[in-house]
Each structure stands twice: as structure tokens, then as C-alpha cells.
Design a protein around this motif. Sequence first.
Motif, short mmCIF file in Angstrom:
data_model
loop_
_atom_site.label_atom_id
_atom_site.label_comp_id
_atom_site.label_asym_id
_atom_site.label_seq_id
_atom_site.Cartn_x
_atom_site.Cartn_y
_atom_site.Cartn_z
N MET A 94 0.87 -1.20 0.00
CA MET A 94 0.00 0.00 0.00
C MET A 94 0.90 1.24 0.00
O MET A 94 1.19 1.81 1.05
CB MET A 94 -0.88 0.00 1.26
CG MET A 94 -1.64 -1.31 1.48
SD MET A 94 -2.79 -1.22 2.87
CE MET A 94 -1.70 -1.03 4.26
N ASP A 95 1.31 1.67 -1.17
CA ASP A 95 2.31 2.74 -1.24
C ASP A 95 1.71 4.02 -1.86
O ASP A 95 0.78 3.95 -2.66
CB ASP A 95 3.49 2.25 -2.09
CG ASP A 95 4.73 3.10 -1.88
OD1 ASP A 95 4.78 3.86 -0.90
OD2 ASP A 95 5.66 3.00 -2.71
N GLY A 96 2.27 5.15 -1.46
CA GLY A 96 1.88 6.42 -2.09
C GLY A 96 1.08 7.35 -1.18
O GLY A 96 0.59 8.39 -1.65
N GLY A 100 2.15 9.28 1.24
CA GLY A 100 2.87 10.55 1.41
C GLY A 100 2.64 11.46 0.21
O GLY A 100 2.34 12.65 0.36
N ARG A 101 2.77 10.89 -1.01
CA ARG A 101 2.58 11.69 -2.23
C ARG A 101 1.13 12.15 -2.37
O ARG A 101 0.86 13.24 -2.83
CB ARG A 101 3.02 10.88 -3.46
CG ARG A 101 4.53 10.93 -3.68
CD ARG A 101 4.99 9.83 -4.58
NE ARG A 101 5.05 8.56 -3.86
CZ ARG A 101 5.28 7.38 -4.44
NH1 ARG A 101 5.42 7.32 -5.75
NH2 ARG A 101 5.37 6.30 -3.72
N TRP A 102 0.20 11.32 -1.93
CA TRP A 102 -1.22 11.68 -1.97
C TRP A 102 -1.43 12.94 -1.13
O TRP A 102 -2.12 13.87 -1.54
CB TRP A 102 -2.05 10.52 -1.43
CG TRP A 102 -3.54 10.69 -1.49
CD1 TRP A 102 -4.38 10.29 -2.48
CD2 TRP A 102 -4.38 11.32 -0.50
NE1 TRP A 102 -5.68 10.61 -2.18
CE2 TRP A 102 -5.71 11.26 -0.98
CE3 TRP A 102 -4.13 11.94 0.73
CZ2 TRP A 102 -6.79 11.78 -0.26
CZ3 TRP A 102 -5.22 12.47 1.44
CH2 TRP A 102 -6.52 12.38 0.95
N GLY A 142 13.01 4.05 10.26
CA GLY A 142 13.98 5.10 9.96
C GLY A 142 13.32 6.42 9.56
O GLY A 142 14.02 7.42 9.33
N ARG A 143 12.01 6.47 9.47
CA ARG A 143 11.31 7.73 9.13
C ARG A 143 11.30 8.67 10.36
O ARG A 143 11.55 8.22 11.48
CB ARG A 143 9.87 7.41 8.69
CG ARG A 143 9.87 6.63 7.37
CD ARG A 143 8.49 6.48 6.83
NE ARG A 143 8.54 5.78 5.55
CZ ARG A 143 7.59 5.79 4.64
NH1 ARG A 143 6.48 6.46 4.86
NH2 ARG A 143 7.72 5.15 3.51
N PRO A 144 10.97 9.95 10.15
CA PRO A 144 10.93 10.88 11.29
C PRO A 144 10.04 10.34 12.41
O PRO A 144 9.00 9.72 12.15
CB PRO A 144 10.34 12.16 10.69
CG PRO A 144 10.61 12.06 9.22
CD PRO A 144 10.62 10.60 8.87
MG MG Z 1 6.49 4.85 -0.18
#
Ligand code: MG
Length: 246
Positions: free
Chosen positions: A23-25, A27-29, A74-76
Motif C-alpha cells: 500500500m504505497d503512495g 505521502g505523495r497523496w 527510519g522515518r521521522p
Molecule cells: Mg512509499
Amino acid sequence: MESKLTTSEESPMNIPAHIAIIMDGNGRWAQKRGLPRLAGHRAGTENLREIIKACVEFGIHYLTIYAFSTENWGRPADEVDGLMHILEEVIDQELDELNEQGVQLVHIGRLERLDPVLQEKVEKSIYLTKHNKKLTVCIAWNYGGRDEIVCAIKRIIDDGLKAEEVCDDVVSNYLFTKGIPDPDLIIRTSGEMRISNFLIWQSAYAEWYITPTLWPDFNRDELQKAIINYGQRERRYGLVIPCQDE
Ligand code: MG
Ligand code: IPE
Ligand code: IPE
């Protein structure tokens, strides 16, 4: 309600028993709308409800969803905390309805690193739904394919298995996915063409479907398109399929 998918000729279609989704995307959404990334993650839980319903409707038996990878730590910190909070909220708000729909919840990955309250909520939801038969939803949370294989090797060694006893089936039975059939179809949203440490053993002969649609926009119709596309594939498993007239 189960609605069998059909081809244009109205013959029953080849439906994948197990669909796995990266289930990617999210952040861009959110970025496209000038919103914080967490708003994208939140939106990505809304359509998940629709996708689970659609899987029941289409007669899918297993749905595995990649929701948090071993690398996502590793994300904020605020994004990681926010994601953990969203998981907790989803369990609190959706568990009863999922249970009523006959959904069995399963987890793959490692719970140890999660807050103990969240660990307990995940364990309780697995326990509550363990006899449900309609659809198994397998949540990959703090999941990494390499971590899974390393864990399996350690346990095989700890159990004292001899080299000659180790085969494909034995390895499969030491993975987090023990008892779950390999995915037939893996969908990745947002257009990225990579595996990102997802089901690296189990995906050996999975069919891939990659769509540019960002996860929060992936809906029932998009899922149906992916399933119809899968139904037109010829899975060969390294063999030669004899011609019809031979
Ligand atoms: Mg991603
Ligand atoms: C997927 O969306 C959800 C998680 C990895 C938790 P992303 O957060 O990776 O969204 P993009 O790829 O940055 O758009
Ligand atoms: C994969 O997406 C992990 C999940 C969807 C949970 P990522 O966004 O983390 O993967 P990369 O960084 O694009 O490979």
C-alpha cells in the motif's frame, strides 16, 4: 454478499485465492493536496475498509497488506508515532465490524518493538477473530522479508534440524506466514517497481500488478481491474504449457 467476477463472455474467472498489497503512495497523496504525510496515512485507512469489503464480495480468501516495514522505523519520529497511533485507532474503531463480517486477523512481522498496549490490542484482535472463515486479513506490521528469513534460520538451528531435513516446505513452515498459502497476486500502488523487502520468499511465483494509482485512491473498481488482469495471465511455474491442439 459474494459476486463472482466474470469475463466479457460471462464465464467464471480465475480468481486469486491470496492477494497481497504494497500500500504505497500515502505521502505523495498528501503532498499533492498540501497536507501533512499523516493525513495521507489516515486517508489510506478509509479505502482499506472498502478493499476488505470488496475482497469478501469477490471471494478472495487471503488479503495481506504491507502497512509498516522494518525499514520504516527510519522515518521521522512523528511519522512513526503517528502510524502506530493510526494502527491503534483502526483496531479500536474497526475490530467489531471486521469480526461481524467474518474477517480473521493475522499479523506477520515482529510485535516486540511495539508499545505493550498496542501489542496487546493486536494480540486480542487476533484471538477474537481466530475462528472467522470469510477472509483472512494478514497485517504486515514491523515486517521485513529478510528479517523473517533470518528468524526462520535461527529457529531451524535452535530446533536442531539436520541439513538434509531442510527443504522448501520446512523453510515455509518457519516463516511468519506459516499456514498461509503463497500470494497469487501482488499489487503495488503508486507506480514503484520494487519489492521493498516484502514477502521475498513467498513471492517466488506470484503475479505482479503495478498501478500508478496512489494507495488512498485505490478503490473497489481498481481492485476489480487488477483481478480481471490476473485472470488473463498464464502462470507457467517454469514449465511448458502444451498447445491445446497437441
Ligand atoms: Mg512509499
Ligand atoms: C506507504 O506510503 C505507507 C507506508 C510506508 C507506511 P508512503 O508513506 O511510503 O508514501 P510515499 O511513498 O512517500 O508517497
Ligand atoms: C513499502 O513502501 C512499505 C510499505 C508500504 C509499508 P516504502 O515506501 O517504505 O518503500 P520504498 O522506500 O519506496 O522502497
